[in-house]
Design a protein around this motif. Structure first.
Motif, mmCIF file in Angstrom:
data_model
loop_
_atom_site.group_PDB
_atom_site.id
_atom_site.type_symbol
_atom_site.label_atom_id
_atom_site.label_comp_id
_atom_site.label_asym_id
_atom_site.label_seq_id
_atom_site.Cartn_x
_atom_site.Cartn_y
_atom_site.Cartn_z
ATOM 1 N N THR A 43 0.979 -1.149 0.159
ATOM 2 C CA THR A 43 0.045 0.037 0.024
ATOM 3 C C THR A 43 0.881 1.180 0.052
ATOM 4 O O THR A 43 0.476 2.427 -0.677
ATOM 5 N N MET A 44 2.083 1.482 0.662
ATOM 6 C CA MET A 44 2.677 2.325 0.951
ATOM 7 C C MET A 44 3.409 2.608 -0.490
ATOM 8 O O MET A 44 3.597 3.883 -0.940
ATOM 9 N N ARG A 45 4.099 1.630 -1.121
ATOM 10 C CA ARG A 45 4.540 1.786 -2.363
ATOM 11 C C ARG A 45 3.599 2.040 -3.324
ATOM 12 O O ARG A 45 3.905 2.879 -4.389
ATOM 13 N N ALA A 46 2.338 1.689 -3.383
ATOM 14 C CA ALA A 46 1.355 2.294 -4.212
ATOM 15 C C ALA A 46 1.353 3.790 -4.162
ATOM 16 O O ALA A 46 0.925 4.599 -4.911
ATOM 17 N N VAL A 47 1.185 4.261 -2.868
ATOM 18 C CA VAL A 47 1.126 5.750 -2.696
ATOM 19 C C VAL A 47 2.332 6.452 -3.266
ATOM 20 O O VAL A 47 1.895 7.510 -3.649
ATOM 21 N N LEU A 48 3.491 5.861 -3.157
ATOM 22 C CA LEU A 48 4.508 6.551 -3.998
ATOM 23 C C LEU A 48 4.597 6.393 -5.405
ATOM 24 O O LEU A 48 5.732 6.519 -5.970
ATOM 25 N N GLY A 49 3.576 5.647 -5.999
ATOM 26 C CA GLY A 49 3.636 5.263 -7.212
ATOM 27 C C GLY A 49 4.631 4.287 -7.786
ATOM 28 O O GLY A 49 4.872 3.986 -9.040
ATOM 29 N N LEU A 50 5.117 3.443 -6.697
ATOM 30 C CA LEU A 50 5.941 2.204 -7.209
ATOM 31 C C LEU A 50 5.051 0.984 -7.428
ATOM 32 O O LEU A 50 5.917 -0.077 -7.722
ATOM 33 N N GLU A 51 3.991 1.115 -7.020
ATOM 34 C CA GLU A 51 3.139 -0.054 -7.524
ATOM 35 C C GLU A 51 2.032 0.366 -8.489
ATOM 36 O O GLU A 51 1.595 1.443 -8.125
ATOM 37 N N ALA A 52 1.602 -0.393 -9.439
ATOM 38 C CA ALA A 52 0.601 -0.065 -10.171
ATOM 39 C C ALA A 52 -0.468 -0.857 -9.758
ATOM 40 O O ALA A 52 -0.756 -2.059 -10.132
#
Length: 317
Positions: A43-52
């Protein structure tokens, strides 16, 4: 504000985050909790745009992180303290990140000083301990004086002084009106730091509640110490209370069960079924002096274990 709306992230057939919705609001520390594999880091990676994500959104100040021209001024984050070039010095590392966001070198020395790394600013990062790398990562997160901050396991490797420092830092950042989202497995630290908690399990939301409300939800009992515990126990039982002798030094009485209780030699009573205020009123009305009246809640760890029961991926037997 950090907003996650109906977020879903899948890896092949595995769903890491499943229609997750929550918000980390300005002016408070939000604890982000869940067992291993719950989807917190994803979830945190998605916030940073690191997960699509396959569906849903993860926004900072109402926008995707990747659309921000100078993102460090909006959100500062520490997800992996080891993701640094070991051959660089601490100052060179922070200066490189600062330049990428148009931040002046004066701010570099300012944040290094704030995290206590000024004496080590000229040393190569490869020589740093894990705790020093954590401080360096926090310095980078603070670099843009951002509106929101996000930390994943920020106390890893920190000594007791460092743990106390990061706790006070997060509280101070929230007091300045910033949104602070922190993921940690150290329940005791979250309990004394967070204003609000978001609990996830299996990628799904389990709880999204103020810390005080969570404590009240898992309230255990009220500890009562009185001049005449036997008389008080009789009164409380007559008004719907469930009373038992409190274990402890000097306790000789068994569990209190009947309405007529005599000869109890106890240091305290554990009462359920009655609020502390009502117990105090009854004691006053019947002339029983009280020495202690303490509502007791389950610890955050106990509440967490109950909430996530059945969603833990790895359970030792």
């Amino acid at each position: 504000m950090i907003e996650v709306n109906e977020l879903t992230v899948r890896y092949g057939d595995a769903t890491a985050v499943d229609e997750l919705t929550f918000a980390a609001k300005p002016g408070q520390v939000t604890g982000f909790l869940g067992p291993n594999g719950a989807g917190k880091s994803t979830t945190m990676r998605a916030v940073l745009g690191l997960e699509a994500p396959q569906s849903g959104t993860a926004l900072v100040a109402g926008r995707p992180y990747a659309s921000l021209k100078r993102p460090l001024l909006t959100l500062g984050a520490l997800l992996d303290a080891g993701a640094v070039h070991g051959g660089r010095t601490a100052r060179a590392h922070v200066a490189c990140v600062a330049r990428s966001n148009g931040i002046g070198l004066a701010r570099v020395d300012e944040v290094l000083d704030r995290v206590g790394l000024t004496p080590a600013a000229g040393k190569r990062i490869a020589t740093f301990s894990l705790g020093m790398k954590q401080r360096l990562g926090i310095a980078v997160a603070l670099l843009g004086d951002p509106e929101a901050l996000m930390f994943d396991e920020p106390v890893n490797g920190l000594d007791p002084e460092g743990v106390r420092w990061i706790r006070e830092l997060m509280r101070a950042l929230a007091a300045e009106g910033r949104a602070v989202l922190v993921s940690s497995h150290l329940m005791a630290e979250v309990a004394v730091t967070a204003d609000h908690v978001v609990v996830v399990g299996g990628g799904r939301l389990i709880a999204d509640t103020p810390m005080a409300a969570l404590a009240a939800r898992y309230r255990r009992d009220v500890l009562v110490r009185a001049a005449d515990p036997a008389a008080l126990a009789t009164v409380l039982q007559a008004h719907g209370g469930v009373v038992r002798a409190e274990d402890g030094p000097g306790v000789t009485g068994p569990a209190v069960t009947g309405p007529a209780v005599t000869g109890l030699a106890v240091t305290g009573l554990a009462v359920t079924g009655l609020e502390a205020r009502r117990i105090g009123e009854l004691a006053f009305a019947h002339g029983v002096a009280l020495y202690e009246l303490t509502p007791r809640e389950a610890s955050l760890e106990e509440a967490f274990m109950e909430l996530t029961d059945g969603s833990r991926e790895y359970v030792a037997r």
